[in-house]
Design a protein around this motif. Structure first.
Motif, PDB file in Angstrom:
ATOM      1  N   ILE A  55     -21.967  19.709   7.798  1.00 44.00           N
ATOM      2  CA  ILE A  55     -22.740  18.614   7.214  1.00 44.00           C
ATOM      3  C   ILE A  55     -24.126  18.648   7.858  1.00 44.00           C
ATOM      4  CG2 ILE A  55     -22.858  16.131   6.801  1.00 44.00           C
ATOM      5  CD1 ILE A  55     -20.412  17.609   5.518  1.00 44.00           C
ATOM      6  N   VAL A  56     -25.131  18.963   7.053  1.00 45.09           N
ATOM      7  CA  VAL A  56     -26.491  19.140   7.566  1.00 45.09           C
ATOM      8  C   VAL A  56     -27.476  18.901   6.420  1.00 45.09           C
ATOM      9  CG1 VAL A  56     -26.444  21.632   7.124  1.00 45.09           C
ATOM     10  CG2 VAL A  56     -27.996  20.726   8.842  1.00 45.09           C
ATOM     11  N   ASP A  57     -28.646  18.391   6.740  1.00 48.54           N
ATOM     12  CA  ASP A  57     -29.684  18.173   5.724  1.00 48.54           C
ATOM     13  C   ASP A  57     -30.448  19.475   5.522  1.00 48.54           C
ATOM     14  OD1 ASP A  57     -31.662  17.239   4.038  1.00 48.54           O
ATOM     15  OD2 ASP A  57     -32.776  16.220   5.631  1.00 48.54           O
ATOM     16  N   PHE A  58     -29.977  20.324   4.606  1.00 45.33           N
ATOM     17  CA  PHE A  58     -30.639  21.614   4.419  1.00 45.33           C
ATOM     18  C   PHE A  58     -31.784  21.567   3.408  1.00 45.33           C
ATOM     19  CE2 PHE A  58     -26.840  22.059   1.646  1.00 45.33           C
ATOM     20  CZ  PHE A  58     -27.428  22.373   0.426  1.00 45.33           C
ATOM     21  N   ASN A  59     -31.944  20.461   2.669  1.00 40.04           N
ATOM     22  CA  ASN A  59     -33.071  20.384   1.735  1.00 40.04           C
ATOM     23  C   ASN A  59     -34.154  19.407   2.200  1.00 40.04           C
ATOM     24  OD1 ASN A  59     -31.741  17.990   1.136  1.00 40.04           O
ATOM     25  ND2 ASN A  59     -32.040  18.169  -1.063  1.00 40.04           N
ATOM     26  N   ASN A  60     -34.051  18.950   3.431  1.00 43.70           N
ATOM     27  CA  ASN A  60     -35.108  18.180   4.091  1.00 43.70           C
ATOM     28  C   ASN A  60     -35.454  16.863   3.402  1.00 43.70           C
ATOM     29  OD1 ASN A  60     -35.846  20.201   6.249  1.00 43.70           O
ATOM     30  ND2 ASN A  60     -36.123  21.437   4.410  1.00 43.70           N
ATOM     31  N   ASP A  61     -34.447  16.199   2.807  1.00 46.61           N
ATOM     32  CA  ASP A  61     -34.696  14.903   2.178  1.00 46.61           C
ATOM     33  C   ASP A  61     -34.120  13.746   2.988  1.00 46.61           C
ATOM     34  OD1 ASP A  61     -31.992  15.183   1.755  1.00 46.61           O
ATOM     35  OD2 ASP A  61     -32.074  14.918  -0.421  1.00 46.61           O
ATOM     36  N   ARG A  62     -33.665  14.043   4.192  1.00 41.72           N
ATOM     37  CA  ARG A  62     -33.086  13.083   5.140  1.00 41.72           C
ATOM     38  C   ARG A  62     -31.722  12.541   4.707  1.00 41.72           C
ATOM     39  NH1 ARG A  62     -38.825  10.954   5.975  1.00 41.72           N
ATOM     40  NH2 ARG A  62     -39.445  12.128   7.816  1.00 41.72           N
ATOM     41  N   LEU A  63     -31.079  13.203   3.741  1.00 45.53           N
ATOM     42  CA  LEU A  63     -29.712  12.869   3.352  1.00 45.53           C
ATOM     43  C   LEU A  63     -28.817  14.029   3.785  1.00 45.53           C
ATOM     44  CD1 LEU A  63     -30.263  11.534  -0.279  1.00 45.53           C
ATOM     45  CD2 LEU A  63     -29.813  10.181   1.775  1.00 45.53           C
ATOM     46  N   PRO A  64     -27.654  13.745   4.344  1.00 43.92           N
ATOM     47  CA  PRO A  64     -26.779  14.841   4.779  1.00 43.92           C
ATOM     48  C   PRO A  64     -26.178  15.597   3.589  1.00 43.92           C
ATOM     49  CG  PRO A  64     -25.705  12.722   5.113  1.00 43.92           C
ATOM     50  CD  PRO A  64     -27.098  12.427   4.647  1.00 43.92           C
ATOM     51  N   ASP A  65     -26.385  16.886   3.569  1.00 47.40           N
ATOM     52  CA  ASP A  65     -25.833  17.769   2.547  1.00 47.40           C
ATOM     53  C   ASP A  65     -24.611  18.460   3.147  1.00 47.40           C
ATOM     54  OD1 ASP A  65     -28.103  17.232   0.807  1.00 47.40           O
ATOM     55  OD2 ASP A  65     -29.251  18.483   2.173  1.00 47.40           O
ATOM     56  N   ALA A  66     -23.941  19.297   2.361  1.00 44.06           N
ATOM     57  CA  ALA A  66     -22.726  19.934   2.859  1.00 44.06           C
ATOM     58  C   ALA A  66     -22.698  21.405   2.462  1.00 44.06           C
ATOM     59  CB  ALA A  66     -21.499  19.221   2.310  1.00 44.06           C
ATOM     60  N   ILE A  67     -22.298  22.242   3.420  1.00 48.84           N
ATOM     61  CA  ILE A  67     -22.091  23.667   3.172  1.00 48.84           C
ATOM     62  C   ILE A  67     -20.634  23.959   3.504  1.00 48.84           C
ATOM     63  CG2 ILE A  67     -22.768  26.023   3.764  1.00 48.84           C
ATOM     64  CD1 ILE A  67     -25.443  24.822   4.803  1.00 48.84           C
ATOM     65  N   CYS A  88     -17.794  36.208   1.997  1.00 51.56           N
ATOM     66  CA  CYS A  88     -16.928  35.069   1.700  1.00 51.56           C
ATOM     67  C   CYS A  88     -17.701  34.028   0.899  1.00 51.56           C
ATOM     68  CB  CYS A  88     -16.438  34.434   3.000  1.00 51.56           C
ATOM     69  SG  CYS A  88     -15.446  35.565   4.003  1.00 51.56           S
ATOM     70  N   PRO A  89     -17.008  33.347  -0.028  1.00 51.30           N
ATOM     71  CA  PRO A  89     -17.698  32.331  -0.826  1.00 51.30           C
ATOM     72  C   PRO A  89     -18.200  31.177   0.044  1.00 51.30           C
ATOM     73  CG  PRO A  89     -15.524  32.837  -1.731  1.00 51.30           C
ATOM     74  CD  PRO A  89     -15.613  33.499  -0.400  1.00 51.30           C
ATOM     75  N   HIS A  90     -19.436  30.780  -0.214  1.00 46.40           N
ATOM     76  CA  HIS A  90     -20.036  29.611   0.420  1.00 46.40           C
ATOM     77  C   HIS A  90     -20.549  28.716  -0.711  1.00 46.40           C
ATOM     78  CE1 HIS A  90     -19.959  32.188   3.929  1.00 46.40           C
ATOM     79  NE2 HIS A  90     -20.335  31.161   4.683  1.00 46.40           N
ATOM     80  N   GLU A  91     -20.307  27.426  -0.586  1.00 46.49           N
ATOM     81  CA  GLU A  91     -20.768  26.475  -1.589  1.00 46.49           C
ATOM     82  C   GLU A  91     -21.720  25.485  -0.930  1.00 46.49           C
ATOM     83  OE1 GLU A  91     -17.406  24.801  -3.661  1.00 46.49           O
ATOM     84  OE2 GLU A  91     -16.919  26.753  -4.550  1.00 46.49           O
ATOM     85  N   PHE A  92     -22.842  25.234  -1.594  1.00 44.31           N
ATOM     86  CA  PHE A  92     -23.902  24.379  -1.079  1.00 44.31           C
ATOM     87  C   PHE A  92     -23.990  23.120  -1.949  1.00 44.31           C
ATOM     88  CE2 PHE A  92     -24.704  28.676   0.159  1.00 44.31           C
ATOM     89  CZ  PHE A  92     -25.211  28.597   1.450  1.00 44.31           C
ATOM     90  N   TYR A  93     -23.617  21.983  -1.367  1.00 51.29           N
ATOM     91  CA  TYR A  93     -23.650  20.702  -2.072  1.00 51.29           C
ATOM     92  C   TYR A  93     -24.817  19.875  -1.550  1.00 51.29           C
ATOM     93  CZ  TYR A  93     -19.109  21.116  -4.394  1.00 51.29           C
ATOM     94  OH  TYR A  93     -18.073  21.504  -5.206  1.00 51.29           O
ATOM     95  N   ILE A  94     -25.554  19.271  -2.470  1.00 51.91           N
ATOM     96  CA  ILE A  94     -26.676  18.403  -2.110  1.00 51.91           C
ATOM     97  C   ILE A  94     -26.285  16.961  -2.405  1.00 51.91           C
ATOM     98  CG2 ILE A  94     -29.048  17.754  -2.703  1.00 51.91           C
ATOM     99  CD1 ILE A  94     -29.626  20.711  -3.194  1.00 51.91           C
ATOM    100  N   GLN A  95     -26.531  16.088  -1.422  1.00 53.43           N
ATOM    101  CA  GLN A  95     -26.248  14.664  -1.624  1.00 53.43           C
ATOM    102  C   GLN A  95     -27.409  14.031  -2.379  1.00 53.43           C
ATOM    103  OE1 GLN A  95     -25.662  12.292   1.921  1.00 53.43           O
ATOM    104  NE2 GLN A  95     -24.694  10.666   0.760  1.00 53.43           N
ATOM    105  N   VAL A  96     -27.090  13.115  -3.291  1.00 49.99           N
ATOM    106  CA  VAL A  96     -28.115  12.396  -4.051  1.00 49.99           C
ATOM    107  C   VAL A  96     -28.217  10.970  -3.525  1.00 49.99           C
ATOM    108  CG1 VAL A  96     -27.911  13.816  -6.118  1.00 49.99           C
ATOM    109  CG2 VAL A  96     -26.473  11.800  -5.886  1.00 49.99           C
ATOM    110  N   ALA A  97     -29.405  10.392  -3.646  1.00 52.84           N
ATOM    111  CA  ALA A  97     -29.664   9.066  -3.093  1.00 52.84           C
ATOM    112  C   ALA A  97     -28.760   8.002  -3.698  1.00 52.84           C
ATOM    113  CB  ALA A  97     -31.131   8.700  -3.307  1.00 52.84           C
ATOM    114  N   GLU A  98     -28.379   8.166  -4.960  1.00 49.92           N
ATOM    115  CA  GLU A  98     -27.533   7.181  -5.637  1.00 49.92           C
ATOM    116  C   GLU A  98     -26.078   7.234  -5.176  1.00 49.92           C
ATOM    117  OE1 GLU A  98     -31.063   8.362  -7.727  1.00 49.92           O
ATOM    118  OE2 GLU A  98     -29.317   9.576  -7.251  1.00 49.92           O
TER     119      GLU A  98
END
Length: 157
Positions: A55-67, A88-98
């Motif tokens: 769990i890390v903010d990889f898109n720099n929007d101050r919301l925790p994203d998930a890899i 190995c498969p890696h999936e990158f999920y971005i959290q949205v403000a809503e």
């Protein structure tokens, strides 16, 4: 060689599709539960390793994203049972403000690191050499910056 070229084309397509999606991505309330449900469809029994979720903010929007690293799954007694010959498969999920997450990208990787460059987090992906247009045994290291949901390649080595 043909597999590597297909992987390069696939990875390029993933990055292009992530940058300009053709349709709205599905928002899931819990990215971890969504990935675990996907794994449950492929494995009768799954044991998740410590490096499965990051769990890390990889898109720099101050919301925790998930890899999610599906290589950290012991699938039906096989460590890394979801991996292939190009990583190995890696999936990158971005959290949205809503609230909730969407799957922004996926790729077969040998690993990744998070680095801070000029005040922003970037992904340093270790992929098959074909991702850099090579056919040797060394990793292709790609540095990717994510802005909102757009994945931009900064460099490839």
């Amino acid at each position: 060689m043909a597999i590597r070229m297909r992987f390069l084309a696939f990875l390029s397509a993933v990055l292009v599709l992530a940058a300009a999606p053709a349709r709205a991505a599905e928002i899931v309330p819990d990215a971890l539960a969504a990935v675990q449900a996907e794994v449950a469809e492929r494995c009768k029994t799954a044991v998740y390793g410590d490096d499965f979720a990051d769990i890390v903010d990889f898109n720099n929007d101050r919301l925790p994203d998930a890899i999610f690293n599906l290589g950290a799954v012991n699938c039906d007694g096989v460590p890394g049972g979801l991996c292939g010959n190009v990583g190995c498969p890696h999936e990158f999920y971005i959290q949205v403000a809503e609230g909730g997450y969407f799957l922004a990208a996926n790729a077969d990787l040998y690993g990744y690191d998070m680095k801070k460059r000029f005040g922003n987090m970037v992904l340093e992906l270790k992929a098959d050499a074909a991702s850099c247009g090579r056919d040797d045994d060394e990793y292709c290291t790609m540095t990717i910056r994510v802005r909102n949901a757009r994945f931009e390649t900064i460099s490839k080595k």
